[in-house]
Design a protein around this motif. Structure first.
Motif, PDB file in Angstrom:
ATOM      1  N   ASN A  67      -2.621  -0.758 -14.702  1.00  0.00           N
ATOM      2  CA  ASN A  67      -3.058  -0.712 -13.302  1.00  0.00           C
ATOM      3  C   ASN A  67      -4.560  -0.938 -13.143  1.00  0.00           C
ATOM      4  OD1 ASN A  67      -3.733   1.716 -14.488  1.00  0.00           O
ATOM      5  ND2 ASN A  67      -3.125   2.986 -12.744  1.00  0.00           N
ATOM      6  N   GLY A  68      -5.292  -1.143 -14.251  1.00  0.00           N
ATOM      7  CA  GLY A  68      -6.718  -1.416 -14.178  1.00  0.00           C
ATOM      8  C   GLY A  68      -7.550  -0.306 -14.785  1.00  0.00           C
ATOM      9  N   LEU A  69      -8.776  -0.626 -15.174  1.00  0.00           N
ATOM     10  CA  LEU A  69      -9.680   0.367 -15.734  1.00  0.00           C
ATOM     11  C   LEU A  69      -9.906   1.505 -14.736  1.00  0.00           C
ATOM     12  CD1 LEU A  69     -12.372  -2.040 -17.216  1.00  0.00           C
ATOM     13  CD2 LEU A  69     -10.829  -0.576 -18.548  1.00  0.00           C
ATOM     14  N   PRO A  70      -9.878   2.744 -15.181  1.00  0.00           N
ATOM     15  CA  PRO A  70     -10.103   3.863 -14.246  1.00  0.00           C
ATOM     16  C   PRO A  70     -11.409   3.744 -13.475  1.00  0.00           C
ATOM     17  CG  PRO A  70      -9.245   4.689 -16.323  1.00  0.00           C
ATOM     18  CD  PRO A  70      -9.515   3.222 -16.534  1.00  0.00           C
ATOM     19  N   ARG A  73     -10.965   1.210 -10.675  1.00  0.00           N
ATOM     20  CA  ARG A  73     -10.144   1.703  -9.568  1.00  0.00           C
ATOM     21  C   ARG A  73     -10.910   2.730  -8.731  1.00  0.00           C
ATOM     22  NH1 ARG A  73      -6.316   4.513 -11.450  1.00  0.00           N
ATOM     23  NH2 ARG A  73      -6.547   4.271 -13.700  1.00  0.00           N
ATOM     24  N   GLU A  74     -11.733   3.529  -9.403  1.00  0.00           N
ATOM     25  CA  GLU A  74     -12.578   4.478  -8.669  1.00  0.00           C
ATOM     26  C   GLU A  74     -13.601   3.741  -7.803  1.00  0.00           C
ATOM     27  OE1 GLU A  74     -14.201   6.911 -11.719  1.00  0.00           O
ATOM     28  OE2 GLU A  74     -12.268   7.886 -12.188  1.00  0.00           O
ATOM     29  N   ALA A  75     -14.148   2.648  -8.333  1.00  0.00           N
ATOM     30  CA  ALA A  75     -15.126   1.861  -7.565  1.00  0.00           C
ATOM     31  C   ALA A  75     -14.462   1.192  -6.368  1.00  0.00           C
ATOM     32  CB  ALA A  75     -15.780   0.817  -8.466  1.00  0.00           C
ATOM     33  N   VAL A  76     -13.235   0.704  -6.548  1.00  0.00           N
ATOM     34  CA  VAL A  76     -12.495   0.122  -5.426  1.00  0.00           C
ATOM     35  C   VAL A  76     -12.290   1.166  -4.337  1.00  0.00           C
ATOM     36  CG1 VAL A  76     -10.235  -0.750  -4.700  1.00  0.00           C
ATOM     37  CG2 VAL A  76     -11.319  -1.676  -6.760  1.00  0.00           C
ATOM     38  N   ALA A  77     -11.854   2.362  -4.725  1.00  0.00           N
ATOM     39  CA  ALA A  77     -11.606   3.417  -3.749  1.00  0.00           C
ATOM     40  C   ALA A  77     -12.887   3.785  -3.007  1.00  0.00           C
ATOM     41  CB  ALA A  77     -11.024   4.642  -4.446  1.00  0.00           C
ATOM     42  N   ALA A  78     -13.997   3.866  -3.741  1.00  0.00           N
ATOM     43  CA  ALA A  78     -15.275   4.210  -3.107  1.00  0.00           C
ATOM     44  C   ALA A  78     -15.730   3.116  -2.151  1.00  0.00           C
ATOM     45  CB  ALA A  78     -16.338   4.449  -4.183  1.00  0.00           C
ATOM     46  N   ASP A  79     -15.538   1.867  -2.544  1.00  0.00           N
ATOM     47  CA  ASP A  79     -15.933   0.744  -1.687  1.00  0.00           C
ATOM     48  C   ASP A  79     -15.107   0.725  -0.404  1.00  0.00           C
ATOM     49  OD1 ASP A  79     -17.250  -1.967  -1.246  1.00  0.00           O
ATOM     50  OD2 ASP A  79     -15.136  -2.559  -1.303  1.00  0.00           O
ATOM     51  N   LEU A  80     -13.809   0.940  -0.515  1.00  0.00           N
ATOM     52  CA  LEU A  80     -12.948   0.931   0.669  1.00  0.00           C
ATOM     53  C   LEU A  80     -13.300   2.069   1.613  1.00  0.00           C
ATOM     54  CD1 LEU A  80      -9.517   0.060  -0.981  1.00  0.00           C
ATOM     55  CD2 LEU A  80     -10.874  -1.406   0.521  1.00  0.00           C
ATOM     56  N   GLU A  81     -13.605   3.244   1.048  1.00  0.00           N
ATOM     57  CA  GLU A  81     -13.973   4.366   1.912  1.00  0.00           C
ATOM     58  C   GLU A  81     -15.299   4.088   2.606  1.00  0.00           C
ATOM     59  OE1 GLU A  81     -14.281   9.228   1.991  1.00  0.00           O
ATOM     60  OE2 GLU A  81     -13.925   8.198   0.077  1.00  0.00           O
ATOM     61  N   ALA A  82     -16.246   3.481   1.887  1.00  0.00           N
ATOM     62  CA  ALA A  82     -17.549   3.176   2.488  1.00  0.00           C
ATOM     63  C   ALA A  82     -17.413   2.144   3.598  1.00  0.00           C
ATOM     64  CB  ALA A  82     -18.503   2.670   1.413  1.00  0.00           C
ATOM     65  N   ARG A  83     -16.539   1.157   3.414  1.00  0.00           N
ATOM     66  CA  ARG A  83     -16.413   0.075   4.392  1.00  0.00           C
ATOM     67  C   ARG A  83     -15.493   0.418   5.550  1.00  0.00           C
ATOM     68  NH1 ARG A  83     -14.217  -4.717   2.936  1.00  0.00           N
ATOM     69  NH2 ARG A  83     -13.376  -4.142   0.878  1.00  0.00           N
ATOM     70  N   HIS A  84     -14.439   1.185   5.280  1.00  0.00           N
ATOM     71  CA  HIS A  84     -13.420   1.425   6.302  1.00  0.00           C
ATOM     72  C   HIS A  84     -13.335   2.877   6.762  1.00  0.00           C
ATOM     73  CE1 HIS A  84     -12.342  -2.591   5.331  1.00  0.00           C
ATOM     74  NE2 HIS A  84     -11.674  -2.318   4.238  1.00  0.00           N
ATOM     75  N   VAL A  93      -4.548   2.632  -6.450  1.00  0.00           N
ATOM     76  CA  VAL A  93      -5.118   1.288  -6.571  1.00  0.00           C
ATOM     77  C   VAL A  93      -4.542   0.620  -7.815  1.00  0.00           C
ATOM     78  CG1 VAL A  93      -7.234  -0.050  -6.938  1.00  0.00           C
ATOM     79  CG2 VAL A  93      -7.263   1.959  -5.420  1.00  0.00           C
ATOM     80  N   VAL A  94      -4.082  -0.618  -7.660  1.00  0.00           N
ATOM     81  CA  VAL A  94      -3.576  -1.393  -8.792  1.00  0.00           C
ATOM     82  C   VAL A  94      -4.322  -2.720  -8.828  1.00  0.00           C
ATOM     83  CG1 VAL A  94      -1.569  -2.492  -9.851  1.00  0.00           C
ATOM     84  CG2 VAL A  94      -1.312  -0.293  -8.660  1.00  0.00           C
ATOM     85  N   VAL A  95      -5.001  -2.975  -9.949  1.00  0.00           N
ATOM     86  CA  VAL A  95      -5.768  -4.203 -10.140  1.00  0.00           C
ATOM     87  C   VAL A  95      -4.856  -5.256 -10.751  1.00  0.00           C
ATOM     88  CG1 VAL A  95      -7.786  -5.228 -11.252  1.00  0.00           C
ATOM     89  CG2 VAL A  95      -7.876  -2.856 -10.453  1.00  0.00           C
ATOM     90  N   VAL A  96      -4.890  -6.450 -10.190  1.00  0.00           N
ATOM     91  CA  VAL A  96      -4.009  -7.536 -10.624  1.00  0.00           C
ATOM     92  C   VAL A  96      -4.803  -8.842 -10.737  1.00  0.00           C
ATOM     93  CG1 VAL A  96      -1.832  -6.594  -9.759  1.00  0.00           C
ATOM     94  CG2 VAL A  96      -3.328  -7.849  -8.203  1.00  0.00           C
ATOM     95  N   PRO A  97      -4.246  -9.849 -11.415  1.00  0.00           N
ATOM     96  CA  PRO A  97      -4.975 -11.116 -11.575  1.00  0.00           C
ATOM     97  C   PRO A  97      -4.910 -11.990 -10.315  1.00  0.00           C
ATOM     98  CG  PRO A  97      -2.913 -11.215 -12.777  1.00  0.00           C
ATOM     99  CD  PRO A  97      -3.032  -9.813 -12.251  1.00  0.00           C
ATOM    100  N   GLY A  98      -5.754 -11.683  -9.337  1.00  0.00           N
ATOM    101  CA  GLY A  98      -5.792 -12.431  -8.089  1.00  0.00           C
ATOM    102  C   GLY A  98      -5.022 -11.738  -6.983  1.00  0.00           C
ATOM    103  N   GLY A  99      -4.897 -12.434  -5.842  1.00  0.00           N
ATOM    104  CA  GLY A  99      -4.199 -11.854  -4.705  1.00  0.00           C
ATOM    105  C   GLY A  99      -2.701 -12.087  -4.724  1.00  0.00           C
ATOM    106  N   LYS A 100      -2.262 -13.176  -5.323  1.00  0.00           N
ATOM    107  CA  LYS A 100      -0.847 -13.547  -5.246  1.00  0.00           C
ATOM    108  C   LYS A 100       0.105 -12.553  -5.904  1.00  0.00           C
ATOM    109  CE  LYS A 100      -1.666 -18.506  -4.698  1.00  0.00           C
ATOM    110  NZ  LYS A 100      -1.707 -19.820  -5.366  1.00  0.00           N
TER     111      LYS A 100
END
Length: 390
Positions: A67-70, A73-84, A93-100
């Protein structure tokens, strides 16, 4: 060989078909201006590249969690909270190779014969393709020029049936550049209360590319649907990282284990060094992002003005992403005829509106992820070709 029948239901992404034709013409010596592919023409910012290089030099050459490096995933969560302003659990959060992959996995989770999945039309072609592949019935949601290519909540809610399992929305949108206003999103969320079993996939890959003072409205901001909401985002567009193949999604708790198993079965994990680059992108300076968006905005104004000056063409002002979607009906050309004419006679690559669904007829997609000079030259060439037809 005898292939599975399901393969015949898979479509394609026509922008790559046009890209191949454009590249072949360029290889033969033609001067081709590519306004077809949806790819930023900027380099990935240096500090992101250096982070990827450092990761390789530091020996990060092995598998990572599916699901991605911990830390990522923590940085993604922090970024989303800061922006939204919406708290996100890094374990969702699950990290994948691209959007598709997120699109594919979401549709596979909910799509099967006898079910319906709703998707925007005109819209990103992979939505309809994977819906058909799953065996579900694709139900198009009309995006109309008169409505700024935003969806109508009333219309969407009116299309839901007992067979509906998933609704896909995309704002800012590809190919139209349309942005759905908060009032419509509010109405949609309120109406979904009557359909508690319907899941939502919100494709927000262009969430940082809005113009004219607009602000992104993320569905993460609606706690009443978080238990059935999948939000897709990533690094490709925002950080000019298309080739790094870096995307992520926030999944509802009930779906996390399912999507993680799909990742294990499909790709094991995302490239380790690319994840460290993605971490640097989220936690490092954002100046390059702001500069890219400012340049896209300047190009947007150039291309919209130039398109509206062409005979038989009118273009609504795109509110987000980096696409213009002009109406070319008054040229007398179909979308495919215009696409082919502009490439063959003018040396300008565009994408037919029908590549994004049947309701894209009468339109073309222009990507303004190219230089202002090239956009101006392309418009001049197209103008000459259209003038020669009158």
């Amino acid at each position: 060989m005898i292939f599975a029948d399901s393969l015949s239901r898979l479509g394609t992404e026509s922008a790559f078909v046009v890209l191949a034709r454009a590249q072949a013409l360029a290889a033969s010596g033609r001067d081709i201006i590519n306004l077809g592919i949806g790819q930023p023409d900027f380099r990935t910012p240096d500090h992101i590249v250096e982070a990827g290089i450092k990761a390789l030099r530091d020996g990060h050459h092995g598998y990572t969690p599916a699901n991605g490096l911990p830390a990522l995933r923590e940085a993604v969560a922090a970024d989303l909270e800061a922006r939204h302003g919406a708290a996100v659990d890094p374990d969702h959060v699950v990290v994948v190779p691209g959007g598709k992959p997120t699109m594919f996995f979401a549709v596979l989770m909910f799509g099967q014969p006898g079910t319906e999945i709703m998707y925007p039309n005109p819209g990103f072609p992979i939505y309809e393709s994977v819906i058909r592949y799953s065996g579900a019935t694709p139900v198009p949601m009309a995006l109309e020029e008169a409505n700024g290519f935003a969806f109508s909540a009333e219309a969407v809610l009116g299309q839901i049936t007992e067979r509906t399992r998933l609704i896909i929305i995309n704002s800012p949108a590809n190919p139209t550049g349309g942005v759905t206003p908060q009032a419509e999103i509010d109405k949609l969320v309120a109406g979904l209360a009557e359909w508690p079993d319907v899941a939502i996939l919100s494709d927000e890959i262009y969430s940082r590319m809005l113009y004219g003072g607009r602000e992104h409205v993320s569905l993460l901001q609606y706690p009443e649907i978080r238990d059935r909401l999948i939000v897709l985002d990533g690094w490709s567009k925002t950080y000019a990282m298309t080739g790094w193949r870096m995307g992520y999604a926030v999944w509802p708790e009930a779906a996390v284990d399912h999507v993680t198993r799909l990742c294990i079965n499909d790709h094991s994990c995302v490239n380790a060094a690319a994840q460290f680059a993605g971490l640097a992108a989220l936690t490092g300076p954002q100046d390059a992002v702001e500069e890219m968006v400012a340049q896209f905005d300047a190009r947007r104004k150039i291309i919209v003005g130039a398109l509206n000056a062409l005979p038989g063409v009118r273009c609504a002002d795109p509110a987000g992403a980096f696409y213009a979607f002009p109406n070319i009906e008054d040229t007398g050309l179909s979308s495919t005829e215009a696409q082919d004419l502009f490439l063959d006679a003018a040396g300008v690559a565009t994408v037919s509106g029908t590549s994004f669904g049947a309701w894209g007829e009468g339109y073309l997609r222009f990507s303004y992820a190219n230089s202002a000079d090239n956009i101006a030259r392309a418009m001049e060439r197209i103008g000459e070709v259209l003038a020669a037809r009158t």
